[in-house]
Design a protein around this motif. Structure first.
Motif, PDB file in Angstrom:
ATOM      1  N   MET A   1       0.820  -1.198   0.000  1.00 18.04           N
ATOM      2  CA  MET A   1       0.000   0.000   0.000  1.00 18.04           C
ATOM      3  C   MET A   1       0.860   1.258   0.000  1.00 18.04           C
ATOM      4  N   GLU A   2       1.901   1.249   0.800  1.00 16.42           N
ATOM      5  CA  GLU A   2       2.754   2.424   0.892  1.00 16.42           C
ATOM      6  C   GLU A   2       3.337   2.799  -0.472  1.00 16.42           C
ATOM      7  N   GLN A   3       3.819   1.819  -1.216  1.00 15.40           N
ATOM      8  CA  GLN A   3       4.386   2.098  -2.534  1.00 15.40           C
ATOM      9  C   GLN A   3       3.313   2.583  -3.504  1.00 15.40           C
ATOM     10  N   ARG A   4       2.126   1.984  -3.448  1.00 13.14           N
ATOM     11  CA  ARG A   4       1.026   2.430  -4.322  1.00 13.14           C
ATOM     12  C   ARG A   4       0.674   3.884  -4.037  1.00 13.14           C
ATOM     13  N   LEU A   5       0.643   4.258  -2.764  1.00  7.56           N
ATOM     14  CA  LEU A   5       0.349   5.649  -2.423  1.00  7.56           C
ATOM     15  C   LEU A   5       1.418   6.584  -2.967  1.00  7.56           C
ATOM     16  N   ARG A   6       2.680   6.183  -2.848  1.00  7.15           N
ATOM     17  CA  ARG A   6       3.763   7.002  -3.406  1.00  7.15           C
ATOM     18  C   ARG A   6       3.607   7.143  -4.915  1.00  7.15           C
ATOM     19  N   ASP A   7       3.258   6.028  -5.576  1.00 10.25           N
ATOM     20  CA  ASP A   7       3.107   6.052  -7.031  1.00 10.25           C
ATOM     21  C   ASP A   7       1.944   6.938  -7.467  1.00 10.25           C
ATOM     22  N   VAL A   8       0.815   6.834  -6.782  1.00 11.83           N
ATOM     23  CA  VAL A   8      -0.392   7.554  -7.180  1.00 11.83           C
ATOM     24  C   VAL A   8      -0.406   8.988  -6.641  1.00 11.83           C
ATOM     25  N   CYS A   9      -0.043   9.158  -5.393  1.00 13.30           N
ATOM     26  CA  CYS A   9      -0.189  10.452  -4.723  1.00 13.30           C
ATOM     27  C   CYS A   9       1.117  11.218  -4.563  1.00 13.30           C
ATOM     28  N   GLY A  10       2.229  10.570  -4.810  1.00 10.86           N
ATOM     29  CA  GLY A  10       3.513  11.228  -4.655  1.00 10.86           C
ATOM     30  C   GLY A  10       4.077  11.180  -3.248  1.00 10.86           C
ATOM     31  N   THR A  11       3.335  10.609  -2.320  1.00  8.56           N
ATOM     32  CA  THR A  11       3.786  10.502  -0.933  1.00  8.56           C
ATOM     33  C   THR A  11       2.999   9.401  -0.237  1.00  8.56           C
ATOM     34  N   SER A  12       3.556   8.913   0.845  1.00  9.08           N
ATOM     35  CA  SER A  12       2.807   8.001   1.715  1.00  9.08           C
ATOM     36  C   SER A  12       2.728   8.586   3.125  1.00  9.08           C
ATOM     37  N   ASN A  13       3.146   9.849   3.268  1.00 15.06           N
ATOM     38  CA  ASN A  13       3.107  10.535   4.556  1.00 15.06           C
ATOM     39  C   ASN A  13       1.663  10.808   4.963  1.00 15.06           C
ATOM     40  N   ARG A  14       1.283  10.346   6.146  1.00 16.46           N
ATOM     41  CA  ARG A  14      -0.113  10.436   6.604  1.00 16.46           C
ATOM     42  C   ARG A  14      -0.642  11.863   6.593  1.00 16.46           C
ATOM     43  N   LEU A  15       0.051  12.785   7.215  1.00 16.10           N
ATOM     44  CA  LEU A  15      -0.426  14.155   7.301  1.00 16.10           C
ATOM     45  C   LEU A  15      -0.518  14.799   5.910  1.00 16.10           C
ATOM     46  N   ALA A  16       0.486  14.581   5.091  1.00 16.48           N
ATOM     47  CA  ALA A  16       0.461  15.148   3.737  1.00 16.48           C
ATOM     48  C   ALA A  16      -0.735  14.626   2.943  1.00 16.48           C
ATOM     49  N   LEU A  17      -1.033  13.336   3.076  1.00 20.55           N
ATOM     50  CA  LEU A  17      -2.167  12.757   2.366  1.00 20.55           C
ATOM     51  C   LEU A  17      -3.489  13.311   2.886  1.00 20.55           C
ATOM     52  N   LEU A  18      -3.622  13.423   4.210  1.00 17.45           N
ATOM     53  CA  LEU A  18      -4.854  13.958   4.778  1.00 17.45           C
ATOM     54  C   LEU A  18      -5.078  15.407   4.343  1.00 17.45           C
ATOM     55  N   LEU A  19      -4.023  16.204   4.377  1.00 16.04           N
ATOM     56  CA  LEU A  19      -4.152  17.603   3.983  1.00 16.04           C
ATOM     57  C   LEU A  19      -4.435  17.753   2.492  1.00 16.04           C
ATOM     58  N   SER A  20      -3.812  16.931   1.682  1.00 19.41           N
ATOM     59  CA  SER A  20      -4.002  17.071   0.232  1.00 19.41           C
ATOM     60  C   SER A  20      -5.329  16.511  -0.245  1.00 19.41           C
ATOM     61  N   GLY A  21      -6.015  15.745   0.601  1.00 18.27           N
ATOM     62  CA  GLY A  21      -7.318  15.215   0.214  1.00 18.27           C
ATOM     63  C   GLY A  21      -8.322  16.303  -0.103  1.00 18.27           C
ATOM     64  N   GLY A  22      -8.183  17.453   0.513  1.00 18.77           N
ATOM     65  CA  GLY A  22      -9.099  18.561   0.268  1.00 18.77           C
ATOM     66  C   GLY A  22      -8.920  19.231  -1.074  1.00 18.77           C
ATOM     67  N   LYS A  23      -7.820  18.913  -1.764  1.00 21.97           N
ATOM     68  CA  LYS A  23      -7.542  19.539  -3.060  1.00 21.97           C
ATOM     69  C   LYS A  23      -8.242  18.843  -4.229  1.00 21.97           C
TER      70      LYS A  23
END
Length: 163
Positions: A1-23
């Motif tokens: 999952m971590e690698q898939r998140l990096r591939d799709v979202c550019g990061t697997s960092n929890r806070l970065a993903l939560l914050l960028s979800g609003g975009k």
């Protein structure tokens, strides 16, 4: 999952993903996009307007209910209705995302609290569509009002008239 998140979202960092979800933007196919941040803010305002004593769990589930779209993108409902396979795949991806990031989900709440969040979500959809013009907005509004009524019937009788 971590690698898939990096591939799709550019990061697997929890806070970065939560914050960028609003975009992420909804209604991108209609030419009048709405950010998830705007949508979520409006849901929370509605939720607290109708249920000022909403639990922390309910507020967090509403806050994060669409954040997985950072991973899946906004898949329009007609696509998911047309293809149960796509709907199931998206549901699985969203579940994986929520689990990986330890995000509270509505399914962990009571049936009534789930209905309250759904009412606020579909009320927000209706308000947004009333602010827009065009045949598609009217169609979405009509379906949204039906869904608000459906979820309101799941609430205790003393709350149904308020929604």
């Amino acid at each position: 999952m971590e690698q898939r998140l990096r591939d799709v979202c550019g990061t697997s960092n929890r806070l970065a993903l939560l914050l960028s979800g609003g975009k992420v933007h909804r209604y991108h196919q209609d030419g009048q996009p709405q950010s998830i941040s705007d949508h979520t803010w409006r849901i929370l305002v509605l939720l607290l307007h109708f249920w000022p004593l909403a639990s922390r769990s309910m507020i967090l589930a509403a806050l994060y209910h669409d954040v997985a779209e950072r991973y899946t993108g906004d898949i329009p409902n007609p696509v998911k209705r047309h293809s149960p396979q796509i709907a199931e795949a998206v549901k699985q991806m969203e579940g994986d995302f929520h689990e990986y990031l330890h995000i509270p989900v509505a399914s962990e709440l009571t049936v009534e609290d789930q209905a309250r969040i759904s009412c606020a979500d579909y009320l927000e959809l209706c308000i947004t569509c009333r602010e827009r013009h065009g045949r598609r907005a009217r169609q979405i509004y009509k379906r949204g009002t039906e869904l608000v009524e459906e979820y309101a019937r799941r609430l205790p009788s003393d709350e149904q008239a308020e929604v």
